[in-house]
Every structure is written in structure tokens, then in C-alpha cells.
Design a protein around this motif. Structure first.
Motif, PDB file in Angstrom:
ATOM      1  N   GLY A 254       6.322   7.150   6.557  1.00 28.02           N
ATOM      2  CA  GLY A 254       6.852   8.357   6.105  1.00 28.02           C
ATOM      3  C   GLY A 254       6.169   9.026   5.450  1.00 28.02           C
ATOM      4  N   ALA A 255       4.782   8.715   4.884  1.00 26.41           N
ATOM      5  CA  ALA A 255       3.864   9.637   4.307  1.00 26.41           C
ATOM      6  C   ALA A 255       3.362  11.045   5.086  1.00 26.41           C
ATOM      7  N   PRO A 256       2.922  11.896   4.343  1.00 27.85           N
ATOM      8  CA  PRO A 256       2.896  13.076   4.997  1.00 27.85           C
ATOM      9  C   PRO A 256       1.568  12.909   6.303  1.00 27.85           C
ATOM     10  N   GLY A 257       1.849  13.386   7.527  1.00 29.85           N
ATOM     11  CA  GLY A 257       1.034  13.101   8.561  1.00 29.85           C
ATOM     12  C   GLY A 257       1.186  11.862   9.249  1.00 29.85           C
ATOM     13  N   SER A 258       2.326  11.259   8.967  1.00 30.63           N
ATOM     14  CA  SER A 258       2.691  10.234   9.618  1.00 30.63           C
ATOM     15  C   SER A 258       3.086  10.210  11.168  1.00 30.63           C
ATOM     16  N   PRO A 259       3.021   9.310  11.973  1.00 30.58           N
ATOM     17  CA  PRO A 259       2.673   7.921  11.746  1.00 30.58           C
ATOM     18  C   PRO A 259       1.034   7.782  11.775  1.00 30.58           C
ATOM     19  N   HIS A 260       0.759   7.035  10.840  1.00 29.94           N
ATOM     20  CA  HIS A 260      -0.784   6.723  10.391  1.00 29.94           C
ATOM     21  C   HIS A 260      -1.337   5.343  11.151  1.00 29.94           C
ATOM     22  N   PRO A 261      -2.208   5.524  12.106  1.00 29.39           N
ATOM     23  CA  PRO A 261      -2.941   4.331  12.804  1.00 29.39           C
ATOM     24  C   PRO A 261      -3.740   3.676  11.885  1.00 29.39           C
TER      25      PRO A 261
ATOM     26  N   ILE B 122       6.069 -16.275  14.846  1.00 31.47           N
ATOM     27  CA  ILE B 122       5.961 -17.185  15.700  1.00 31.47           C
ATOM     28  C   ILE B 122       4.940 -16.680  16.843  1.00 31.47           C
ATOM     29  N   ASN B 123       4.942 -15.456  16.982  1.00 32.82           N
ATOM     30  CA  ASN B 123       4.010 -14.985  18.365  1.00 32.82           C
ATOM     31  C   ASN B 123       3.867 -13.452  18.156  1.00 32.82           C
ATOM     32  N   PRO B 124       3.854 -13.013  17.052  1.00 29.72           N
ATOM     33  CA  PRO B 124       3.682 -11.391  16.944  1.00 29.72           C
ATOM     34  C   PRO B 124       2.349 -10.812  17.562  1.00 29.72           C
ATOM     35  N   VAL B 125       2.318  -9.627  17.935  1.00 30.19           N
ATOM     36  CA  VAL B 125       1.139  -8.989  18.625  1.00 30.19           C
ATOM     37  C   VAL B 125      -0.126  -9.026  17.518  1.00 30.19           C
ATOM     38  N   ARG B 126      -1.371  -9.337  18.065  1.00 29.08           N
ATOM     39  CA  ARG B 126      -2.558  -9.509  17.064  1.00 29.08           C
ATOM     40  C   ARG B 126      -3.314  -8.352  17.684  1.00 29.08           C
ATOM     41  N   ARG B 127      -3.834  -7.565  16.757  1.00 34.46           N
ATOM     42  CA  ARG B 127      -4.886  -6.326  16.879  1.00 34.46           C
ATOM     43  C   ARG B 127      -5.544  -6.001  15.973  1.00 34.46           C
ATOM     44  N   ASP B 128      -6.270  -4.902  16.021  1.00 32.84           N
ATOM     45  CA  ASP B 128      -6.883  -4.385  14.633  1.00 32.84           C
ATOM     46  C   ASP B 128      -6.605  -2.884  14.418  1.00 32.84           C
ATOM     47  N   VAL B 129      -5.592  -2.275  15.290  1.00 35.99           N
ATOM     48  CA  VAL B 129      -5.168  -0.959  14.816  1.00 35.99           C
ATOM     49  C   VAL B 129      -3.738  -1.009  14.970  1.00 35.99           C
ATOM     50  N   VAL B 130      -2.911  -0.394  13.975  1.00 35.27           N
ATOM     51  CA  VAL B 130      -1.709  -0.562  14.073  1.00 35.27           C
ATOM     52  C   VAL B 130      -0.989   0.876  13.479  1.00 35.27           C
ATOM     53  N   SER B 131       0.209   1.331  14.063  1.00 30.32           N
ATOM     54  CA  SER B 131       1.004   2.591  13.608  1.00 30.32           C
ATOM     55  C   SER B 131       1.767   2.086  12.253  1.00 30.32           C
ATOM     56  N   THR B 132       1.703   2.818  11.330  1.00 27.18           N
ATOM     57  CA  THR B 132       2.512   2.623  10.124  1.00 27.18           C
ATOM     58  C   THR B 132       3.860   3.263  10.454  1.00 27.18           C
TER      59      THR B 132
ATOM     60  N   PHE C 153      -5.213  12.412   0.300  1.00 24.85           N
ATOM     61  CA  PHE C 153      -4.421  11.285   0.227  1.00 24.85           C
ATOM     62  C   PHE C 153      -4.741  10.323  -1.004  1.00 24.85           C
ATOM     63  N   SER C 154      -3.683   9.662  -1.342  1.00 28.20           N
ATOM     64  CA  SER C 154      -4.217   8.457  -2.170  1.00 28.20           C
ATOM     65  C   SER C 154      -3.578   6.970  -1.705  1.00 28.20           C
ATOM     66  N   VAL C 155      -3.939   6.006  -1.969  1.00 27.93           N
ATOM     67  CA  VAL C 155      -3.376   4.476  -1.768  1.00 27.93           C
ATOM     68  C   VAL C 155      -3.302   3.866  -2.980  1.00 27.93           C
ATOM     69  N   ASN C 156      -2.083   3.503  -3.482  1.00 28.65           N
ATOM     70  CA  ASN C 156      -1.927   2.781  -4.992  1.00 28.65           C
ATOM     71  C   ASN C 156      -2.592   3.583  -5.929  1.00 28.65           C
ATOM     72  N   GLY C 157      -2.449   5.190  -5.830  1.00 24.53           N
ATOM     73  CA  GLY C 157      -2.874   5.902  -6.743  1.00 24.53           C
ATOM     74  C   GLY C 157      -4.332   6.543  -6.790  1.00 24.53           C
ATOM     75  N   ALA C 158      -4.975   5.701  -5.808  1.00 21.01           N
ATOM     76  CA  ALA C 158      -6.547   6.036  -5.895  1.00 21.01           C
ATOM     77  C   ALA C 158      -6.946   6.732  -4.396  1.00 21.01           C
ATOM     78  N   THR C 159      -7.790   7.761  -4.347  1.00 24.01           N
ATOM     79  CA  THR C 159      -8.167   8.414  -3.298  1.00 24.01           C
ATOM     80  C   THR C 159      -9.684   7.997  -2.839  1.00 24.01           C
TER      81      THR C 159
ATOM     82  N   LEU D 258       0.679  -1.187   0.077  1.00 20.04           N
ATOM     83  CA  LEU D 258       0.094   0.036  -0.049  1.00 20.04           C
ATOM     84  C   LEU D 258       0.884   1.336  -0.041  1.00 20.04           C
ATOM     85  N   ALA D 259       1.177   1.837  -1.318  1.00 22.68           N
ATOM     86  CA  ALA D 259       1.757   3.225  -1.145  1.00 22.68           C
ATOM     87  C   ALA D 259       0.815   4.364  -0.991  1.00 22.68           C
ATOM     88  N   ILE D 260       1.327   4.993  -0.060  1.00 25.95           N
ATOM     89  CA  ILE D 260       0.616   6.294   0.408  1.00 25.95           C
ATOM     90  C   ILE D 260       0.961   7.397  -0.040  1.00 25.95           C
ATOM     91  N   ALA D 261       0.332   8.283  -0.610  1.00 27.69           N
ATOM     92  CA  ALA D 261       0.835   9.570  -1.324  1.00 27.69           C
ATOM     93  C   ALA D 261       0.014  10.792  -0.678  1.00 27.69           C
TER      94      ALA D 261
END
Length: 504
Positions: free
Chosen positions: A396-403, A425-435, A346-352, A336-339
Motif C-alpha cells: 500500500g505504500a505510494p507507487g505500489s506494488p513494489h517488486p 509447507i511448499n511456498p514458492v521460492r524466488r528472489d523477487v516478490v511483489s509487495t 522513500f524510507s524504510v523503518n524511518g531511514a532513507t 519493514l514499514a515503507i513510507a
């Protein structure tokens, strides 16, 4: 002057809890939680008891929730339609009740109501609810949702159940931070602060809910030494002792607070990680932890240096650890390329992303099958059932970090911000992450085991409003066979029949 509501909430027993079956009235009201009066969007079991934050919705694991949202909004300077998203709830077989406008429903019209009818068969922990219509939750429509587990595996760690919630140009800046709906602002009066009462020599189970609406990070601090984190975004974790937590919009933490200090008053502080932010002078960004028996005064305790902050990679699920698919290649990898463009979007992979007037769920029920058929163009990705999806989100997109928050799922964070190693093996499991920031490449995995249209979006609402989102259409044939209630069928025609001044 624009004034947005940014708050943390720590609930000792909770503001007049309701649920799992209840009416929820949505009304306008003038409030002054930090001493400055403004019109807001409030929620309550009755119109005359509506508040900010709204009442805590509670239930038990396995309960059938029936929450009838009654829209009585009248303020013509604000949106008068509404919706509610039950943040973190998977909505198995009830994606129509998820709440985001343009994805699963049209807005509820003022003077109308809508019954959110869903079960929570296999989840427990700290969740929350909020408007998912444009930037409406910035005007106050949000509250805590707590699902208790009678067989809580951490029950032996605490004596007293308590729950806590935290909330946190083009993007406004905050005038103050509220904790449990109260606070102070620089230059204002010494408004009453929220007080959390505890008994000495007890362990209290608390929860922290953040819903910041601005691109600011918060590090909640308590001037007593240790917290033990036991749950993250509705997922039990191995107990982890810390002395501070950095929390992003939409995330939740349950923790045990060991009340082993002298009987006194102690500061609870939410530190904005922003260069131009005020800190704690005069009780700014603060609440009070009061041991029973202490005087009714502001604390004089001093914030000690933090030596053991929470690190996301130290959080591990208590049950069924391990990312889906292990270290094998994912079935569906997606970068997911954010610009941020010259059009101030904002756009993600070229789409807003812009919410379509016909929700994605309705498009699929009406016959749309492929990503090319679905609106908004370029923002919808179709997923096959029972596949491992891996998303890479460079920072690194403007406004980072994005949750980033994913509806309908939790995910395993196999690479966290500030880290360059992969943990299957045992990564944190959640539904919101900082980019994260420049140089980060946050990577998450989930399995497509929950048919529905699910949005993935930045939980800073101003960024979502500027297009920072995509949608997944997961298991399209199963979605197409879903059968929402008649009241859901009526939402779009009722809203579309309103005059333009109502819908804009």
C-alpha cells in the motif's frame, strides 16, 4: 522529453551468446529500437558489436565465470562509471563481485576495467545482468544470463531449447515496450518487430526476463492457448499450466510453449497494467510468434480471453520444498514499514537509503562491526549466521506494488500478495516478490547461510534511487576476513580521483 528503455526479450537462441569467460565492453551508442533515436548504454563482446539488450551470457551449472567489464563510456550527459550485478547469482565467497555501488564496490571508471570472477556451483536457470549504479540500467545496460543444467529435470518436456527475457514527474512513464530490443511507439512508424520462430508440433523451452524500470506491471500474453511454467527466478518448480503471467521487474520465468497450432503468425503481447497505457493497436507492446512456413507478415490473430492466469501461490518448488524453520517462530523477525515523505524520498523503518561513498563491504573489512557503525545510518541490519530471518512487508505504500529483490539469496514466500494465509509447507521460492497493495502483508523467509553485505531493494530503479532499500550485513566476522582481489582494492581510489563532473 525523457525517454526510457522498457523491454521484454524472448530469445529463440540468443543474441550471439558469450561466456562463461569473456570480455564485456560497455559503450555509448545511439539506437532507435522503437523508431525513436536516443543515446544509450550498450554492452558487447567487442565495442563495435555492443547492443541493447547486451549479449546473452551463458554457462553451465558448476562453471567458473570470468567476465571482464571494460568501461568505455564517453557520453557526458550520462554516468560514465559503471558496475554489473549478476541478478540472482548467490555469489558464495565472492560478495565483492555482486555489483551494487555502495554495498559491494565503487564504480568502474571510464577507461578502466574490472574482472568479475565467480563460480556458480549449485544454481541453474534464468538470470540476468544489469548496471547497479544509480539509474544507469534504465539507459540500456542489461541482458540475459542463462545457466544450463546438463541434468535439467524438465528436459523431457521440451524439444527445442530457447530463452526469453522481458523488461519491462519523479518517476518517468514509458513511451513503448520493447520485446527482444524492438517495438513501436504510438504515432511512430511501423518499425520492425521481434520475431520468435518455432516449428509446428514441438515444445519449446523459453524464458521470460522482466526488467521494467518504471512502476508498471506487465502481463505477457501469447495468442496461443497454454504455457507450462517450469522454473521461477532460477528455481525449478512443479510444472504449472497457465495462459498468462503477470511479471514484475526483476522476476524470471522459464516455460514450455506447446507449438500445436496451425502454421501461422501469432501475437506475443506485453500488456501494461496501467490506466493510461496504450495497448496493442498497430503492433504496440508486441512481438510475433512465427511458425516456420508462415508468411512474413504481421499476425491477424485475436487475443482470446484469459481463463487460467498464473497465481503465485500455485507455484511450488520441485526440489526441497518447505520454508526454513517450518512454522516455528523465526530467529530474526523484522517488519519493514515503507513510507514516502514530503522530501519526495522513500524510507524504510524511518531511514532513507543512499549509497555510501565507502561500500559496506569495505567498511566491514576496515573494522566496522555493528549496525550503528555502518553507513548509511539506519539502513544496515546485521545478521548472525545460520538463523531464520522473516521479513514482513506491508503493501500500500505510494507507487505500489513494489517488486522487492534480495541479493545473495532466494527466499520462501510464506504469504503472497492477494493472499492472507501462511504456507510453510511448499511456498514458492524466488528472489523477487511483489509487495502487493493496501491490505497485503507479504512475508518471506530465508536462512543466513551466505556471508556478505546484501541489499534488499525495490527493483523499479527510480524507487531505488529515491531510497527504497535496506542492506543486510550477514555474518560480519566472515565478511571481515574476506579477501577481494587487488583490482577491487583499486576501484574506490581510482573513482575518487576523478573530477566532480565525472562522478556526478
Amino acid at each position: 522529453m525523457f525517454r526510457t528503455l522498457v523491454s521484454f526479450t524472448l530469445l529463440a537462441v540468443a543474441y550471439g551468446a558469450i561466456g562463461p569467460v569473456a570480455d564485456m565492453h560497455i559503450v555509448n551508442g545511439v539506437i532507435g529500437p522503437d523508431g525513436f533515436n536516443r543515446s544509450a548504454v550498450l554492452a558487447g563482446a567487442a565495442a563495435d558489436s555492443a547492443s541493447f539488450p547486451g549479449p546473452v551470457v551463458t554457462g553451465n551449472k558448476g562453471d567458473h565465470f570470468q567476465l571482464n567489464v571494460i568501461d568505455s563510456l564517453t557520453d557526458t550527459t550520462m554516468l560514465r562509471g559503471t558496475s554489473i550485478h549478476w541478478h540472482g547469482i548467490f555469489q558464495h565467497n565472492s560478495s565483492w563481485a555482486d555489483g551494487p555501488i555502495g554495498i559491494s564496490q565503487c564504480p568502474i571508471t571510464s577507461g578502466d576495467s574490472f574482472l568479475y570472477d565467480f563460480t556458480v556451483p549449485d544454481q541453474a536457470g534464468t538470470f540476468w545482468y544489469h548496471s547497479h549504479y544509480s539509474t544507469q540500467y534504465c539507459d540500456g545496460l542489461r541482458g540475459a544470463l542463462v545457466v544450463y543444467d546438463p541434468d535439467d529435470p524438465h528436459k523431457a518436456l521440451y524439444h527445442t531449447p530457447a530463452h526469453a527475457a522481458a523488461e519491462a514527474a519523479l518517476v518517468p512513464t514509458a513511451d513503448s515496450i520493447l520485446i527482444n530490443g524492438k517495438g513501436r511507439f504510438a504515432g511512430g512508424d511501423a518499425s520492425p518487430l521481434s520475431v520468435i520462430n518455432v516449428n509446428q508440433n514441438t515444445n519449446t523451452d523459453s524464458a521470460l526476463f522482466p526488467s521494467p524500470v518504471i512502476p508498471t506491471l506487465f502481463s505477457p500474453l501469447i495468442t496461443t492457448p497454454w504455457w507450462t511454467i517450469i522454473e521461477v527466478d532460477g528455481v525449478n518448480v512443479e510444472p504449472l499450466e497457465v495462459d498468462s503471467i503477470q511479471i514484475f521487474a526483476g522476476q524470471r520465468y522459464s516455460f514450455v510453449l506447446n507449438a500445436n497450432q496451425a502454421v501461422d503468425n501469432y501475437w506475443i503481447r506485453a500488456k501494461p497494467n496501467a490506466a493510461n497505457s496504450t495497448l496493442f493497436d498497430g503492433g504496440l507492446n508486441s512481438a510475433i510468434l512465427r511458425y516456420n512456413g508462415a508468411d512474413d507478415v504481421d499476425p491477424v490473430t485475436v487475443q482470446l480471453p484469459n481463463s487460467n492466469p498464473m497465481v503465485e501461490t500455485n507455484l511450488h518448488p520441485l526440489e526441497n520444498p518447505g520454508a526454513p524453520g517450518g512454522s516455528d517462530p523465526a530467529d530474526y523477525p523484522l517488519n519493514l514499514a515503507i513510507a514516502f515523505g514530503s522530501n519526495l524520498k522513500f524510507s524504510v523503518n524511518g531511514a532513507t537509503f543512499a549509497p555510501p561513498t565507502v561500500p559496506v563491504l569495505l567498511q566491514i573489512i576496515s573494522g566496522a562491526q555493528t549496525a550503528q557503525d555502518l553507513l548509511p545510518a539506519g539502513s544496515v541490519y546485521t545478521l548472525q549466521p545460520n538463523q531464520v530471518v522473516e521479513l514482513s512487508i506491508p503493501g500500500g505504500a505510494p507507487g505500489s506494488p513494489h517488486p522487492f529483490h534480495l541479493h545473495g539469496h532466494t527466499f520462501d514466500v510464506i504469504r503472497s500478495a492477494g493472499n492472507n494465509t501462511l504456507n510453510y509447507i511448499n511456498p514458492v521460492r524466488r528472489d523477487v516478490v511483489s509487495t502487493g497493495t493496501t491490505g497485503d502483508n507479504v512475508t518471506i523467509r530465508f536462512r543466513t547461510d551466505n556471508a556478505g553485505p546484501w541489499i534488499l531493494h525495490c527493483h523499479i530503479d527510480w524507487h531505488l534511487e529515491l531510497g527504497l532499500a535496506i542492506a543486510f550485513a550477514e555474518d560480519v566476522p566472515t565478511i571481515a576476513s574476506s579477501n577481494p582481489p587487488t583490482s577491487w582494492d583499486n576501484l574506490c581510489p581510482t573513482f575518487d580521483a576523478q573530477p566532480p563532473e565525472f562522478t556526478s
